[in-house]
Design an enzyme around this catalytic site. Sequence first.
Site, PDB file in Angstrom:
ATOM      1  N   ASP A 103      -3.041  -3.935   5.326  1.00 60.75           N
ATOM      2  CA  ASP A 103      -1.650  -3.894   4.875  1.00 60.75           C
ATOM      3  C   ASP A 103      -1.405  -4.876   3.738  1.00 60.75           C
ATOM      4  OD1 ASP A 103       1.564  -4.654   6.504  1.00 60.75           O
ATOM      5  OD2 ASP A 103       1.046  -3.762   4.560  1.00 60.75           O
ATOM      6  N   ASP A 284       2.233  -1.570  -1.560  1.00 62.42           N
ATOM      7  CA  ASP A 284       2.215  -1.823  -0.113  1.00 62.42           C
ATOM      8  C   ASP A 284       1.472  -0.716   0.638  1.00 62.42           C
ATOM      9  OD1 ASP A 284       4.812  -2.355   2.436  1.00 62.42           O
ATOM     10  OD2 ASP A 284       2.614  -2.338   2.507  1.00 62.42           O
TER      11      ASP A 284
END
Length: 396
Positions: A103, A284
Amino acid sequence: MPSLSALATLLAFSDVILGSPVDVQKRKPFSLGQVERKKFVKHGPTQMAKDLRKHGVAVPEAISIAAAAGPNGSAPAVPGDQYDSLYLTPVTVGSSTLQLDFDTGSSDLWVFSSLQASSQLTGHDYYKVDASKKVAGATWKISYGDGSGASGTVYADKVVVGGVTATSQAVEAATSVSAAFQRDTDTDGLLGLAFSSLNTIKPTPSKTWFDTIKGNLPSPIFAVTLKYHAAGTYDFGFIDKSKYTGDITYVNVDNSDGFWGFTATGYAVGTGAEVKTSIPAIGDTGTTLLYLPTAIVKAYYAKVSGAKLDSTNAGGWVFPCSATLPDFTATIGGAKQVVPGKYINYAPLETGSTTCFGGIQVNDGLPFSIFGDIFLKSKYVVHELSATPRLGFAQQ
Ligand SMILES: Cc1noc(C)c1CN(C)Cc1cc2n(n1)CCN(c1cc(N)ncn1)C2
């Protein structure tokens, strides 16, 4: 061509032989305690290449090749479901191999663990904690944009990704995770790749895994190649020319809020003209969709037959699954980054539904736009953790 051993000798005395001018301050005699770094395994050719570069000496091809084969690594990024909702990568944590969600929008390495109630562990692999590795007094608690989250305590243990080892990485062992994570039996935790300033460990935040090992790589970079309905890769320490076409366009990163922040300078819908406008954004990988300002989202779905904003039932923009979707283009660093229209059909509202949920949604409530997986899965994105961090974008 000097042999590797000759180069090793050269480097052993490099400060003397290379005669780098040393500005010796006049000061009182002092001594510096030597502290052995235990955090990672060294790689000779990589160290040689770094030392030669440091002294402005051209790195011989043999060293460059050896360094490139060094402790850099490549790990797969496998879709967690048929809609690419998330991507999972195998990671060895202690003696367990877990499937983690890498992530770039957060900075905690947390895992399902033997500290949780067994009812939370059904269907999951998990980290078997070793009490001798516990970090006394350290706790963590993280919440994500969708309301999910987890919390727990901390252990210092070995973490291996794509053959690259951090021998004593902060591993955040969950004592509790939210219902969404309990239900998502594919995900055994997250490995954060944003900046360490966002790490939630208290009282003292820890480094991300990448921050821990970057000094031992040929270059302090990782490259993200997420794919549409297929396995891609996370590469650490090197750029793989076979994974992209054309040039990589670099932009400086604003990491003041801990994210991989950048500004796009315009957009286009389908074959329409570019609209020049400033779009503050973050990259992201932990976010599934592409979140943009309302005006841009409206302009996009104006070109989709049957599209509507159904906030009540669907929670966003939807359209008939049979709709033809235009490409979406964002201008970043002067380069036009195109997302194929078909990538912007995320998924049916529910299995068998003929109404589909859009991959582009509004960024309402967010201080920036989020270029998540819908955008990333057509790109090769270099994340450079240098003194001035940069992002590099290329077309896959
Ligand atoms: C997501 C998702 N979508 O379909 C499934 C299944 C999942 C995974 N599943 C529901 C559980 C879950 C929830 C989150 N994740 N995984 C990943 C971290 N989250 C982020 C990260 C970040 N950078 N930004 C925002 N949230 C929230």
